[in-house]
Structures are given as C-alpha cells and as structure tokens.
Design a protein around this motif. Structure first.
Motif, PDB file in Angstrom:
ATOM      1  N   ALA A 147       0.822  -1.210   0.000  1.00 17.60           N
ATOM      2  CA  ALA A 147       0.000   0.000   0.000  1.00 17.60           C
ATOM      3  C   ALA A 147       0.858   1.263   0.000  1.00 17.60           C
ATOM      4  CB  ALA A 147      -0.943   0.003   1.198  1.00 17.60           C
ATOM      5  N   TRP A 148       1.943   1.254   0.789  1.00 19.38           N
ATOM      6  CA  TRP A 148       2.823   2.416   0.871  1.00 19.38           C
ATOM      7  C   TRP A 148       3.837   2.454  -0.259  1.00 19.38           C
ATOM      8  CZ3 TRP A 148       2.161   6.496   4.054  1.00 19.38           C
ATOM      9  CH2 TRP A 148       1.282   6.336   5.118  1.00 19.38           C
ATOM     10  N   GLY A 149       3.945   1.338  -1.010  1.00 15.91           N
ATOM     11  CA  GLY A 149       4.848   1.304  -2.156  1.00 15.91           C
ATOM     12  C   GLY A 149       6.308   1.254  -1.778  1.00 15.91           C
ATOM     13  N   SER A 150       6.614   0.716  -0.596  1.00 14.68           N
ATOM     14  CA  SER A 150       7.997   0.673  -0.145  1.00 14.68           C
ATOM     15  C   SER A 150       8.159  -0.391   0.933  1.00 14.68           C
ATOM     16  CB  SER A 150       8.431   2.027   0.416  1.00 14.68           C
ATOM     17  OG  SER A 150       9.724   1.959   0.991  1.00 14.68           O
ATOM     18  N   GLU A 151       9.308  -1.039   0.951  1.00 13.72           N
ATOM     19  CA  GLU A 151       9.633  -1.967   2.023  1.00 13.72           C
ATOM     20  C   GLU A 151      10.397  -1.276   3.148  1.00 13.72           C
ATOM     21  OE1 GLU A 151      11.713  -5.286   0.417  1.00 13.72           O
ATOM     22  OE2 GLU A 151      10.020  -6.009  -0.774  1.00 13.72           O
ATOM     23  N   LYS A 152      10.654   0.011   2.977  1.00 14.15           N
ATOM     24  CA  LYS A 152      11.387   0.777   3.970  1.00 14.15           C
ATOM     25  C   LYS A 152      10.533   1.901   4.544  1.00 14.15           C
ATOM     26  CE  LYS A 152      15.471   3.718   4.559  1.00 14.15           C
ATOM     27  NZ  LYS A 152      16.647   4.330   3.893  1.00 14.15           N
ATOM     28  N   ASP A 153       9.984   2.719   3.663  1.00 11.95           N
ATOM     29  CA  ASP A 153       9.205   3.876   4.101  1.00 11.95           C
ATOM     30  C   ASP A 153       7.728   3.495   4.193  1.00 11.95           C
ATOM     31  OD1 ASP A 153      11.530   5.323   4.155  1.00 11.95           O
ATOM     32  OD2 ASP A 153      11.247   6.185   2.169  1.00 11.95           O
ATOM     33  N   TYR A 154       7.348   2.874   5.302  1.00 12.40           N
ATOM     34  CA  TYR A 154       5.963   2.483   5.513  1.00 12.40           C
ATOM     35  C   TYR A 154       5.703   2.356   7.011  1.00 12.40           C
ATOM     36  CZ  TYR A 154       7.305  -2.250   6.897  1.00 12.40           C
ATOM     37  OH  TYR A 154       7.838  -3.313   7.570  1.00 12.40           O
ATOM     38  N   ILE A 155       4.438   2.341   7.367  1.00  9.59           N
ATOM     39  CA  ILE A 155       4.030   2.001   8.722  1.00  9.59           C
ATOM     40  C   ILE A 155       2.998   0.887   8.615  1.00  9.59           C
ATOM     41  CG2 ILE A 155       4.477   4.262   9.725  1.00  9.59           C
ATOM     42  CD1 ILE A 155       1.460   4.811   9.542  1.00  9.59           C
ATOM     43  N   GLU A 156       2.840   0.112   9.664  1.00 13.16           N
ATOM     44  CA  GLU A 156       1.850  -0.951   9.651  1.00 13.16           C
ATOM     45  C   GLU A 156       0.488  -0.381  10.037  1.00 13.16           C
ATOM     46  OE1 GLU A 156       2.763  -4.937  10.978  1.00 13.16           O
ATOM     47  OE2 GLU A 156       4.872  -4.362  11.228  1.00 13.16           O
ATOM     48  N   ALA A 157      -0.004   0.497   9.165  1.00 12.14           N
ATOM     49  CA  ALA A 157      -1.311   1.133   9.349  1.00 12.14           C
ATOM     50  C   ALA A 157      -1.651   1.876   8.071  1.00 12.14           C
ATOM     51  CB  ALA A 157      -1.292   2.096  10.540  1.00 12.14           C
ATOM     52  N   PHE A 158      -2.929   2.138   7.880  1.00 19.36           N
ATOM     53  CA  PHE A 158      -3.369   3.033   6.815  1.00 19.36           C
ATOM     54  C   PHE A 158      -3.481   4.445   7.380  1.00 19.36           C
ATOM     55  CE2 PHE A 158      -5.228  -1.083   5.409  1.00 19.36           C
ATOM     56  CZ  PHE A 158      -4.537  -1.192   4.218  1.00 19.36           C
ATOM     57  N   SER A 159      -3.539   5.427   6.489  1.00 22.33           N
ATOM     58  CA  SER A 159      -3.609   6.831   6.892  1.00 22.33           C
ATOM     59  C   SER A 159      -4.664   7.519   6.050  1.00 22.33           C
ATOM     60  CB  SER A 159      -2.237   7.499   6.677  1.00 22.33           C
ATOM     61  OG  SER A 159      -2.002   7.682   5.288  1.00 22.33           O
ATOM     62  N   PRO A 160      -4.962   8.797   6.310  1.00 27.48           N
ATOM     63  CA  PRO A 160      -5.937   9.494   5.465  1.00 27.48           C
ATOM     64  C   PRO A 160      -5.546   9.515   3.990  1.00 27.48           C
ATOM     65  CG  PRO A 160      -5.592  10.709   7.497  1.00 27.48           C
ATOM     66  CD  PRO A 160      -4.561   9.616   7.477  1.00 27.48           C
ATOM     67  N   ILE A 161      -4.273   9.568   3.681  1.00 25.87           N
ATOM     68  CA  ILE A 161      -3.844   9.606   2.287  1.00 25.87           C
ATOM     69  C   ILE A 161      -3.686   8.193   1.731  1.00 25.87           C
ATOM     70  CG2 ILE A 161      -2.085  10.434   0.677  1.00 25.87           C
ATOM     71  CD1 ILE A 161      -3.795  12.613   1.984  1.00 25.87           C
ATOM     72  N   VAL A 162      -2.927   7.362   2.410  1.00 25.52           N
ATOM     73  CA  VAL A 162      -2.811   5.946   2.022  1.00 25.52           C
ATOM     74  C   VAL A 162      -3.948   5.222   2.747  1.00 25.52           C
ATOM     75  CG1 VAL A 162      -1.314   3.915   1.976  1.00 25.52           C
ATOM     76  CG2 VAL A 162      -0.329   6.189   1.759  1.00 25.52           C
ATOM     77  N   SER A 163      -5.114   5.271   2.153  1.00 24.78           N
ATOM     78  CA  SER A 163      -6.333   4.920   2.868  1.00 24.78           C
ATOM     79  C   SER A 163      -6.702   3.452   2.733  1.00 24.78           C
ATOM     80  CB  SER A 163      -7.494   5.774   2.358  1.00 24.78           C
ATOM     81  OG  SER A 163      -7.732   5.504   0.987  1.00 24.78           O
ATOM     82  N   ALA A 164      -7.382   2.944   3.775  1.00 22.19           N
ATOM     83  CA  ALA A 164      -7.927   1.586   3.726  1.00 22.19           C
ATOM     84  C   ALA A 164      -8.947   1.473   2.610  1.00 22.19           C
ATOM     85  CB  ALA A 164      -8.567   1.258   5.077  1.00 22.19           C
ATOM     86  N   GLN A 165      -9.728   2.520   2.411  1.00 23.61           N
ATOM     87  CA  GLN A 165     -10.761   2.492   1.381  1.00 23.61           C
ATOM     88  C   GLN A 165     -10.192   2.225   0.001  1.00 23.61           C
ATOM     89  OE1 GLN A 165     -10.351   4.754   3.740  1.00 23.61           O
ATOM     90  NE2 GLN A 165     -12.259   5.751   4.353  1.00 23.61           N
ATOM     91  N   LYS A 166      -9.019   2.731  -0.243  1.00 18.77           N
ATOM     92  CA  LYS A 166      -8.410   2.557  -1.561  1.00 18.77           C
ATOM     93  C   LYS A 166      -7.725   1.212  -1.705  1.00 18.77           C
ATOM     94  CE  LYS A 166      -4.984   4.486  -4.739  1.00 18.77           C
ATOM     95  NZ  LYS A 166      -4.020   5.574  -5.003  1.00 18.77           N
ATOM     96  N   HIS A 167      -7.040   0.742  -0.669  1.00 17.66           N
ATOM     97  CA  HIS A 167      -6.141  -0.397  -0.819  1.00 17.66           C
ATOM     98  C   HIS A 167      -6.742  -1.742  -0.411  1.00 17.66           C
ATOM     99  CE1 HIS A 167      -2.650   1.967  -1.987  1.00 17.66           C
ATOM    100  NE2 HIS A 167      -3.013   2.862  -1.077  1.00 17.66           N
ATOM    101  N   ILE A 168      -7.705  -1.760   0.490  1.00 21.67           N
ATOM    102  CA  ILE A 168      -8.258  -3.045   0.912  1.00 21.67           C
ATOM    103  C   ILE A 168      -8.925  -3.802  -0.233  1.00 21.67           C
ATOM    104  CG2 ILE A 168     -10.113  -4.076   2.293  1.00 21.67           C
ATOM    105  CD1 ILE A 168      -9.203  -2.416   4.633  1.00 21.67           C
ATOM    106  N   PRO A 169      -9.677  -3.143  -1.116  1.00 16.53           N
ATOM    107  CA  PRO A 169     -10.271  -3.907  -2.229  1.00 16.53           C
ATOM    108  C   PRO A 169      -9.253  -4.669  -3.060  1.00 16.53           C
ATOM    109  CG  PRO A 169     -11.326  -1.774  -2.049  1.00 16.53           C
ATOM    110  CD  PRO A 169     -10.162  -1.741  -1.101  1.00 16.53           C
ATOM    111  N   SER A 170      -8.100  -4.068  -3.338  1.00 22.04           N
ATOM    112  CA  SER A 170      -7.091  -4.765  -4.133  1.00 22.04           C
ATOM    113  C   SER A 170      -6.474  -5.913  -3.338  1.00 22.04           C
ATOM    114  CB  SER A 170      -5.998  -3.786  -4.591  1.00 22.04           C
ATOM    115  OG  SER A 170      -5.333  -3.209  -3.482  1.00 22.04           O
ATOM    116  N   ILE A 171      -6.336  -5.746  -2.021  1.00 25.24           N
ATOM    117  CA  ILE A 171      -5.827  -6.834  -1.178  1.00 25.24           C
ATOM    118  C   ILE A 171      -6.794  -8.016  -1.229  1.00 25.24           C
ATOM    119  CG2 ILE A 171      -5.336  -7.532   1.208  1.00 25.24           C
ATOM    120  CD1 ILE A 171      -4.403  -4.637   1.702  1.00 25.24           C
ATOM    121  N   LEU A 172      -8.088  -7.732  -1.099  1.00 29.33           N
ATOM    122  CA  LEU A 172      -9.084  -8.796  -1.103  1.00 29.33           C
ATOM    123  C   LEU A 172      -9.181  -9.481  -2.460  1.00 29.33           C
ATOM    124  CD1 LEU A 172     -11.999  -7.223   0.969  1.00 29.33           C
ATOM    125  CD2 LEU A 172     -10.147  -8.692   1.747  1.00 29.33           C
TER     126      LEU A 172
END
Length: 452
Positions: A147-172
């Motif tokens: 979701a964050w597009g990086s194996e370094k610059d990421y957190i184990e959470a979604f944010s307002p910009i890197v949103s769950a709404q956008k990325h969860i559908p592709s994960i599922l």
C-alpha cells in the motif's frame, strides 16, 4: 472428565479382547466377576449450550453434510453468532452433535436423557447471517508495504492519504480471487489519522535544520528564500511552512504529487504571487531543494463554522494559508468535491486540486469533518482547502470504504489499535451496500428434552 476417559479406555480394551478370544476364558474364574454385564454411562443431565458448543456443532461433519451448499452460510453463522435460527434448528442439528467427541457428554449410554437449554433467534435478516458467516482477514505487513509502495518507508497502518478504502479492495481481490457474489470478509487493520513522514527523497534528516521566518512578511512580486517543511500536498503543488506561516507552492498541471512527502525539509527560492486572495510561490520558476525529512505534528486546527466561512468570502487582502477545520456534507460532481456547511449563508467548502487518494476519503452525500489548509476563495462562494485528513462526522463506529468496497462495521482508532470492517464481495471482490449489526436478537426457549 476423568470418568469419561476411564470408561472410554475400558470399552476400547474390551473391544480389542473380543476380537481375539473369549474374554471369559479366565475372567469368569475371578470372584464377583459377571461376564454378561457391560459397562454403561447412563445419566439424566441438565445442560446449557456454551459458545464453544455452537462453534463445534457448526463444524460437525454430519451437520455440514446435512446443511449442504444451500444452508452452509446459515450453519457457519450459528458457529460464530452462537444461536439457532429458523433455518438451522436445534431439533435438526443437535442430534448429530450429541455423539461428537467435542460434546461434553458424548459417552452417554442409551437410555440417558439430556435437558438442553440453548439460544434461538427468529427472523434473522440475511445481512446478519452473511456477516456471521463471513471469513476473517487481518492485513499483513506485506500488505501495508504494498500500500505504501515501499519496504522501507511504511508504517503498519493506513492513513488518510494511504487509505484503507483505496487499498483493501485490491488486497481482497488477491486473497479471495475465487469469491462469489454476496460473500463477506471481515477485515482487521490499523489506522492512523496523522500522516507519517519518512526519509523525504531518500536523504537523511539534516542535522540542526533551522527553519526561516520569511513567510510572515511576503509581498506580491517579491523574491523570497524559505527554509521550511512540506506540510500538505495537492495535485498542483504543496504547502510550505516555516516558523512564521504557510504558503502554497503552486505548479501547473504537470506537478508530480508523489515527488514530496509530509515532513520534507525544503529550501525554496521563488517569486511570490497571489490568486483569489491567497499568497503563492510560483513553483514552475522556483528553485526547490529537498535536504532531508523529519517528523511533523500538526498544530491545533482553527475551527470554522458557517459564519466564519461566510466571513472568509469578504476578505480583501491576500492571505497566507491557514490550518483549519470545517464540517459539511459533500456533493461530488466529477472532480469537484463541494461541502454544504451548516450555518453558512453563502460559503461552500471545496477541496482544492485534490489528489486521487484524497478524493477516496469521501463518499457522496456524507458529512465529514475536513482538516487542512485554507488557501483561497473563488467564485464568490467557495472556500478552498488542501486537505490533510477527513473523518465522517457522527459516525465514530462506522466508516464506509468507498466505491470498490463498503464497510459494514468499523471503528476508527489510532495506529496502535485496529479497525475491523466487513466487506461484501462480488465476483471481482468489490462491495455492495449492507449494514448488519451485532445486536442480539436471541431469546431463551423453554428447556427442551432430547434423548441420547
């Protein structure tokens, strides 16, 4: 429990002995031995079904076969919601479970009786059944990295910009590629309302980085050199903040919004201009250098009610960007995201050149509290904002995923906690609307006697 195991062991040993020889060849020579009397476990028991019993009953192979494909969801829901329904009845499904080794009294002999008390719900909505039968998925570290597009610059959470709404559908869509229409998945994930900052453009944080106080005295037509931080981003530029204020660094349509991150330390030299009463630095001719990145925490936002937003329409002097917040009901029309603000006679809140990820935070006709930078007015009625966060108002326990997936239940929490949402999948692993709840529709029936 020890008694049950003893009886089971004795019975097993007798069966083995019977298969090899006559057990009375020598036993009948023992005083008091009656070779014709078998071991029994005949009892009369009052028993109340536990949550584990419902779960095990739903997993019983005979019950699964009995339910078939037609009632498989309903049976699975009994195992998670812990009550019988008018489709999965106690009379039809308890008998198979009585001889299951997961049942506490499966060793009872013929002639025993059990008074079983259990829970039952009538007229259960289909959505509640589907929710109870849903699979469960927890977003993994790899999912967050993707979701964050990086194996370094990421957190184990979604944010307002890197949103769950956008990325969860592709994960599922990957995890449940064989999903059928109407299937549901409960998704557990973490959420933060603050954008993290990482390493900017790959540079280490500059030691002793000191911001200027240049923005507080800018004038149209002057050249200014600013050392400050990127504190917000839109599709046409970024908000630059130093010790004395914030300003929009404006580019044309070719701006790459992914080139900067919140917390980037930037040195900017450029010409000051103004547009619709908002100061700007012309980004296309400015010199911009990223020197590092640091953590950034937003200050308290200035809360703007309807009256305050109306007042902004009357400003006559050019303004620096103001970190503020308003609440309004959004109307989406193409790329335009406009908000009706309670108490405003004229003013309409508007997202200024929002990115796709910012747009994904909103669903038409919903009310949101929007936080970000007020940058300008336009059209005699629009109060323009570069957003940094958005939370659906009056819905702290339910935040819907947008378009591709609709949340059934959710709870907004910090990055240290977790959200849980249920997604109803179509054949493309996208969602349709549904709002079941976990409220209990159970009542206790009079005790029913079943015979073993």
């Amino acid at each position: 429990m020890k008694t049950k195991l003893l009886y089971s062991a004795l019975i097993a040993s007798c069966l083995v002995a019977l298969s090899s020889c006559d057990p009375n060849d020598w036993n009948d020579k023992l005083d008091g031995f009656d070779g014709d009397k078998g071991i029994t476990n005949k009892q009369m028991i009052a028993y109340t079904f536990t949550d584990a019993d419902y779960t095990n009953l739903a997993a019983n192979s005979a019950n699964i076969k009995q339910a078939g494909d037609t009632l498989s969801k309903e049976l699975k829901a009994v195992g998670t919601q812990h009550y019988f329904t008018d489709k999965i009845t106690a009379r039809d499904y308890i008998p198979n479970f009585l001889s299951d080794s997961d049942f506490a009294y499966f060793t009872l002999s013929d002639g025993s009786s059990i008074n079983i008390t259990y829970r039952v719900a009538g007229n259960v909505p289909e959505e509640v059944t589907n929710f109870g039968a849903a699979s469960e998925y927890t977003v993994t570290e790899t999912d967050y990295q993707d979701a964050w597009g990086s194996e370094k610059d990421y957190i184990e959470a979604f944010s307002p910009i890197v949103s769950a709404q956008k990325h969860i559908p592709s994960i599922l869509s990957v995890e449940y590629s064989d999903a059928k229409k109407g299937d549901m998945v409960i998704v557990n994930y973490k959420q933060t309302e603050t954008e993290p900052s990482f390493g900017g453009s790959g540079n280490e944080p500059a030691p002793g980085y000191e911001m200027t106080s240049a923005l507080g005295s800018v004038a149209v037509g002057s050249n200014v050199t600013v050392k400050g931080l990127v504190t917000a981003i839109c599709a046409r530029g970024f908000i630059l903040t130093d010790n004395s204020g914030s300003i929009l660094v404006y580019y044309a349509s070719g701006f790459d919004a992914t080139a900067y991150k919140v917390g980037d330390q930037v040195d900017v030299t450029g010409e000051v201009s103004a547009y619709n009463k908002g100061f700007q630095i012309t980004g296309t001719t400015a010199t911009v250098t990223v020197t590092g990145n640091q953590a950034y925490s937003y200050p308290s936002a200035k809360v703007l009610d309807g009256k305050a937003c109306d007042a902004l329409l009357g400003i006559t002097d050019n303004q620096l960007a103001v970190f503020a917040q308003f609440t309004g009901k959004v109307t989406i029309s193409g790329n335009f995201y406009n908000f009706t603000i309670d108490g405003a006679e004229t003013a309409i809140g508007s997202l200024y050149q929002a990115t796709d990820e910012q747009k994904a935070l909103f669903e038409n006709d919903k009310t949101y509290t929007v936080t970000g930078y007020f940058t300008s007015i336009s059209g005699g009625k629009y109060v323009n904002f570069v957003p940094t966060a958005a939370v659906e108002a009056k819905a702290t326990k339910s935040r819907r995923a947008l378009r591709a997936a609709t949340a059934v239940t959710a709870k907004s929490v910090s990055a240290g906690g977790g959200d849980q949402r249920a997604y109803r999948l179509s054949t493309r692993s996208t969602a349709t609307t549904g709002k079941p709840t976990r409220r209990s529709t159970c009542s206790r029936l009079p005790t029913i006697r079943l015979w073993a």
